[in-house]
Design a protein around this motif. Sequence first.
Motif, mmCIF file in Angstrom:
data_model
loop_
_atom_site.group_PDB
_atom_site.id
_atom_site.type_symbol
_atom_site.label_atom_id
_atom_site.label_comp_id
_atom_site.label_asym_id
_atom_site.label_seq_id
_atom_site.Cartn_x
_atom_site.Cartn_y
_atom_site.Cartn_z
ATOM 1 N N SER A 44 0.658 -1.077 0.246
ATOM 2 C CA SER A 44 0.250 -0.133 -0.571
ATOM 3 C C SER A 44 1.337 1.747 0.096
ATOM 4 N N PRO A 45 0.677 1.691 -1.244
ATOM 5 C CA PRO A 45 1.687 3.004 -1.230
ATOM 6 C C PRO A 45 1.271 4.253 -0.698
ATOM 7 N N LYS A 46 2.217 5.317 0.519
ATOM 8 C CA LYS A 46 1.804 5.908 1.183
ATOM 9 C C LYS A 46 1.042 7.325 0.334
ATOM 10 N N PRO A 47 -0.066 7.559 0.945
ATOM 11 C CA PRO A 47 -0.582 8.978 0.291
ATOM 12 C C PRO A 47 -0.414 9.801 0.314
ATOM 13 N N PRO A 48 -0.742 10.747 -1.197
ATOM 14 C CA PRO A 48 0.028 12.213 -0.938
ATOM 15 C C PRO A 48 -0.255 12.883 0.457
ATOM 16 N N GLY A 49 0.378 13.438 0.546
ATOM 17 C CA GLY A 49 0.038 14.769 0.630
ATOM 18 C C GLY A 49 -0.164 15.831 -0.021
ATOM 19 N N PRO A 50 -0.141 17.161 1.367
ATOM 20 C CA PRO A 50 -1.400 18.083 0.784
ATOM 21 C C PRO A 50 0.038 19.019 -0.323
ATOM 22 N N ASP A 51 1.273 19.190 -0.514
ATOM 23 C CA ASP A 51 2.310 19.690 -1.151
ATOM 24 C C ASP A 51 1.007 19.982 -2.559
ATOM 25 N N GLU A 52 1.372 18.799 -3.384
ATOM 26 C CA GLU A 52 1.037 19.650 -4.744
ATOM 27 C C GLU A 52 -0.017 19.986 -4.908
ATOM 28 N N ALA A 53 -0.676 19.341 -3.610
ATOM 29 C CA ALA A 53 -2.690 20.457 -3.786
ATOM 30 C C ALA A 53 -2.433 21.941 -3.718
ATOM 31 N N ILE A 54 -1.637 22.511 -2.372
ATOM 32 C CA ILE A 54 -1.214 23.990 -2.143
ATOM 33 C C ILE A 54 -0.367 24.270 -3.532
ATOM 34 N N ASP A 55 0.888 23.630 -4.019
ATOM 35 C CA ASP A 55 1.249 24.281 -5.262
ATOM 36 C C ASP A 55 0.663 24.872 -6.127
ATOM 37 N N THR A 56 -0.913 23.772 -6.612
ATOM 38 C CA THR A 56 -1.847 24.825 -7.870
ATOM 39 C C THR A 56 -2.743 25.863 -6.973
ATOM 40 N N LEU A 57 -2.634 25.701 -5.911
ATOM 41 C CA LEU A 57 -3.655 26.623 -4.921
ATOM 42 C C LEU A 57 -2.499 27.827 -5.415
ATOM 43 N N THR A 58 -1.066 28.614 -5.277
ATOM 44 C CA THR A 58 -0.447 28.643 -5.413
ATOM 45 C C THR A 58 -0.563 29.804 -6.760
ATOM 46 N N LYS A 59 -0.250 28.934 -7.907
ATOM 47 C CA LYS A 59 -0.261 29.651 -9.405
ATOM 48 C C LYS A 59 -1.586 29.620 -9.841
ATOM 49 N N ALA A 60 -2.726 28.840 -8.901
ATOM 50 C CA ALA A 60 -4.161 29.697 -9.219
ATOM 51 C C ALA A 60 -4.121 30.851 -9.323
ATOM 52 N N ILE A 61 -3.649 31.575 -7.353
ATOM 53 C CA ILE A 61 -3.908 32.611 -7.086
ATOM 54 C C ILE A 61 -3.411 34.015 -8.187
ATOM 55 N N GLU A 62 -2.205 33.175 -8.763
ATOM 56 C CA GLU A 62 -0.688 34.421 -9.674
ATOM 57 C C GLU A 62 -1.749 34.648 -10.661
ATOM 58 N N THR A 63 -2.044 33.070 -11.164
ATOM 59 C CA THR A 63 -2.727 33.689 -12.779
ATOM 60 C C THR A 63 -4.414 33.693 -12.888
ATOM 61 N N GLY A 64 -4.996 33.613 -11.258
ATOM 62 C CA GLY A 64 -6.900 33.638 -11.932
ATOM 63 C C GLY A 64 -7.262 32.644 -12.760
ATOM 64 N N ASP A 65 -6.432 31.523 -12.511
ATOM 65 C CA ASP A 65 -7.479 30.626 -12.889
ATOM 66 C C ASP A 65 -7.294 29.214 -12.503
ATOM 67 N N PHE A 66 -8.807 28.561 -12.102
ATOM 68 C CA PHE A 66 -9.036 27.823 -10.251
ATOM 69 C C PHE A 66 -8.797 26.686 -11.202
ATOM 70 N N ALA A 67 -9.384 26.119 -11.864
ATOM 71 C CA ALA A 67 -10.099 24.940 -12.742
ATOM 72 C C ALA A 67 -9.147 23.696 -12.373
ATOM 73 N N ALA A 68 -8.208 23.544 -11.451
ATOM 74 C CA ALA A 68 -7.081 22.238 -10.820
ATOM 75 C C ALA A 68 -7.394 22.619 -9.942
ATOM 76 N N VAL A 69 -8.188 23.823 -9.212
ATOM 77 C CA VAL A 69 -7.843 23.217 -7.653
ATOM 78 C C VAL A 69 -8.649 22.956 -6.954
ATOM 79 N N GLU A 70 -9.638 21.547 -6.266
ATOM 80 C CA GLU A 70 -10.105 21.242 -5.519
ATOM 81 C C GLU A 70 -11.025 21.853 -4.818
ATOM 82 N N PHE A 71 -11.976 22.631 -3.950
ATOM 83 C CA PHE A 71 -12.149 23.098 -3.543
ATOM 84 C C PHE A 71 -13.269 22.239 -2.448
ATOM 85 N N ALA A 72 -13.152 22.476 -1.362
ATOM 86 C CA ALA A 72 -13.734 21.733 -0.234
ATOM 87 C C ALA A 72 -15.669 22.056 -0.126
#
Length: 679
Positions: A44-72
């Motif tokens: 059983s591989p260890k599930p991924p941490g939140p780093d990739e999701a956070i990096d996706t969010l920072t890019k979205a805030i810079e560009t204004g494109d939030f299409a790749a961000v998963e929202f709660a």
Amino acid sequence: MTLDRARDDAPALRPRPRHRRGPAALGLVGAATLLVVGTLTACSPKPPGPDEAIDTLTKAIETGDFAAVEFAAGSGDAAAAAELRTATFAGVEPWVPDVERGEVTVPEDDPDSATAELTYTWDVDDSDTDWTYATQVSLARDAEDAEVWRVAWTPGVLVPDLQPTETLRVTRVQAQRGRVLGAGDQVIVEPRGVRRVGVDKTLVDAAGQEAAARALGAALALDVEAYVQRVAAAGPKAFVEAIVVRDGDPQYDVDALVATPGVRAVADTIPLAPTRRFARPILGTVGSATAEIVEKSEGAIAAGDLTGLSGLQRQYDALLRGRPGLTVEAVPADGVAVRQLFATEPTPGTDLRTTIDPATQTEAETILEDVGPASAIVAIRPSTGDVVAAASGPGGEGMSTATLGQYAPGSTFKVASALALLRSGLTADSPVSCPPTTSVDGRQFSNFPDYPSSALGEVPLRTAFAQSCNTAFISARDKAQQSALVDAAGSLGLVPDANLGFAAFLGAVPSDSDGTDHAASMIGQGRVLASPLGMATVAASVAAGATVTPRLVVDADAATATTEDDATTGASDGPTPAPAAATSRPHVPLTSGEADALRTLMRAVVTEGGGSFLQDTPGGEVMAKSGTAQFGDAANLQNHVWMIAIQGDLAVAVFVDVGDYGSTTAGPLLERFLEAAAG
């Protein structure tokens, strides 16, 4: 235990804090249990941490494109997030934040949740001070897909404690603009009183606004219909400026203008030279930034900022304008409880130092004020290369004729031709042939109509130069090939590619001339071009005994130009001529012996030639050369007229676009200037 069953027993597979176990505890754990756990860990591989999701969010805030961000759940979606970002940051455009992932915290007792710090850096100006802050964002692993982390989106992710109704606002405080200084650091351009005259729409009704606009437009000789439309299109409480009048300007009766109902004059100060005409094509103007300037500045300049619009004011705007003070605030919808987030103080602009001598410049402009065609007077100190005057007459219609004009220099170019002949072995006493006419490849060349018959035939080079014998120089063309003319012109500072720190053209001599074109080059016609600045540089080089490079901006290398394009095309309110085609060659150094011989020739112009009227000029011995260059079609030939001179530590070029002869049209202007310079 099977793998499927192990997944149903989720708590057994979640990472738990590791505790040190004693031997008794280890003994209670069976070998089979250890084997199962080890097997499951491997499969059983260890599930991924939140780093990739956070990096996706920072890019979205810079560009204004939030299409790749998963929202709660309950946090909105990509469209809502993009809308919030746009609304929040609209007031600080065109700035864009640089957002980076900071510290990420994953609780040991809840590995499916995380809190991340986002660090924001806003590059608000060209200083080393940035607007920086950090915000917090919460994330949680998706309950059904362990690969997905969902963002709990709130306004506070963008700006600390930001409320849903708050947006950002930037207030700018314009810095005090640097002055333009002249020789000896005399102040040339500084804040001076003006009145902004225009229609104030709050003073009259709609009908009165149109009437006021028409009356004011007609009084100022504006495009009346265009101004009426500007007034109509402005807001209901707008003041629509028509003209800025400096205090004391006799050209405008401001009191009479404001007598019209609806017309108002608003007192202000803006950077101005001593008079409206003072070196205007070179210094340029200052005014409200245009939309193009604002766009090109990438946030350094905002609408309404005072900025250089032309000339040195535009070229060195970054130096002169300083840095505005900035305040960034979070503003609620009701505009009441405003929060300050960031602030800087304005940094005053730096003075721009020039070599222009105000008294000398004013005198030159006074001499030219009644000259109808385009005209110029340029004066240089040979000992330093300092340009002390570069005046353009009103006939140039706003173009810097003095520094950007491109005209055939006529016989003033014979200084360069004579240098080429001296380098071929001739001396001032060498005999040359001066016939009434001479033909080259079927084209006949002659001397000017009043050429003295006593100076025809075999004459010394000194006489041919003093009397400006065209046929003598053309007859000697085989002793001075075109390449020799290019080199001689370069030795005297007449080069096509000089970078002087201000918009300028010195001269250009084609390198590919032969036949009649080469013959014309010998007498400064054909495709040879020069500016008044260039011919003043020629005279200065002869006086200095070495090649002179004219200097107008002090420490130009240390001053920061706005753009390279502005440095070459922005110096005039009028059109800039296209550069002449010429081949740049390394110039051959001018020797002191060559300069001595050229001074002898130029002195002969005054003692025995067409410049005899300069013999009694106060201020010491004068050396000179006149020039006339024909242009236009054969049925309507006209003359560019020139005269250059040396007197003490002063080299001068006078030019008039259309005149009779150099000595008769430009000569009197030169004489007046030298008399004024002598005091």
